[in-house]
Design an enzyme around this catalytic site. Sequence first.
Site, mmCIF file in Angstrom:
data_model
loop_
_atom_site.group_PDB
_atom_site.id
_atom_site.type_symbol
_atom_site.label_atom_id
_atom_site.label_comp_id
_atom_site.label_asym_id
_atom_site.label_seq_id
_atom_site.Cartn_x
_atom_site.Cartn_y
_atom_site.Cartn_z
ATOM 1 N N PRO A 92 0.765 -1.460 -0.475
ATOM 2 C CA PRO A 92 0.318 -0.283 0.390
ATOM 3 C C PRO A 92 0.937 1.086 -0.311
ATOM 4 O O PRO A 92 0.116 2.010 -0.065
ATOM 5 C CB PRO A 92 -0.642 -0.537 1.647
ATOM 6 C CG PRO A 92 -0.157 -1.462 2.378
ATOM 7 C CD PRO A 92 0.492 -1.789 1.046
ATOM 8 N N ASP A 97 -9.732 0.123 -24.316
ATOM 9 C CA ASP A 97 -9.944 0.280 -22.502
ATOM 10 C C ASP A 97 -10.120 1.306 -22.628
ATOM 11 O O ASP A 97 -9.259 3.110 -22.561
ATOM 12 C CB ASP A 97 -9.011 -0.434 -22.308
ATOM 13 C CG ASP A 97 -9.046 -2.530 -22.564
ATOM 14 O OD1 ASP A 97 -9.288 -2.191 -22.626
ATOM 15 O OD2 ASP A 97 -7.278 -2.451 -22.246
HETATM 16 N N1 LIG Z 1 -3.034 -2.271 -0.648
HETATM 17 C C1 LIG Z 1 -2.611 -3.619 -0.111
HETATM 18 N N2 LIG Z 1 -2.353 -4.609 1.237
HETATM 19 C C2 LIG Z 1 -1.269 -4.730 0.952
HETATM 20 C C3 LIG Z 1 -0.793 -5.600 0.098
HETATM 21 C C4 LIG Z 1 -0.763 -5.297 -0.817
HETATM 22 C C5 LIG Z 1 -1.283 -3.715 -1.210
HETATM 23 N N3 LIG Z 1 -1.577 -3.377 -2.652
HETATM 24 O O1 LIG Z 1 -1.815 -2.919 -2.730
HETATM 25 O O2 LIG Z 1 -0.563 -3.610 -3.621
#
Ligand SMILES: Nc1ncccc1[N+](=O)[O-]
Length: 247
Positions: A89, A173
Amino acid sequence: MRIDVISIFPEYFAPLDVSLIGKARERGILDVHLHQLRDWAHDVHRTVDDTPYGGGPGMVMKPEPWGEAIDTVLAAGPGAQPRIIVPTPSGVPFTQKLAMEYAREPWLLFTPARYEGIDSRVMAEYGSRMRVDEVSIGDYVLAGGEVAVLVMVEAVGRLLPGVLGNAHSAVDDSFAPGAMENLLEGPVHTKPPEWRGREVPEILLSGHHGKIARWRRDEALRRTAKNRPELLSTLDPESLDKHDRQV
Ligand SMILES: Nc1ncccc1[N+](=O)[O-]
């Protein structure tokens, strides 16, 4: 394209055996290799995580198993260097543009993490000799990166030559560069021409391609204004003709 994934849940990637990606693998367009991180955790409990230095909640994934796993993949790989993609994240946003960039790479290595993430020395180590991208699929927290890998492999895999039956569908797309860049796709219709008293817009049955293209762009602008108004501001004013401005 070769894709390697290292994870403590390789079974998460069963969906890569079906549908579009599954067929691309059967046809040799995509070569996917899954690796169980715990194979490189040598203690009796095959431990891959530990408490964070400096305190704080949760657990951090240990560097040793990751280092040995990545070294093994690099040694067994097709040579050269893969692009390492770390789903987190805290990463840069995954976009269609980034998917298109990845679709041009010969080899991707995904390192989805569980817990609070991987000891940051691991990617510092590999980042000194190859591209390591921290990438987020959205501003929410998943339990791990495996789902994000599925998202990215599908978004990238469908762009590979020969994967999509009708090559045009990738071009049209939402977010695809060109006329549709930063525009959401408008509504779609198919037979029957009337369903529960609802008729397909007349213009779509007219066979007048110019007017149909105009109608579709208007509908794309309307949907973008409704669902993603912030994208409208990214549109190049030059690309908006006077008709667009009235929509
Ligand atoms: N949003 C995410 N939460 C945990 C792991 C990976 C994540 N992501 O967005 O790649």
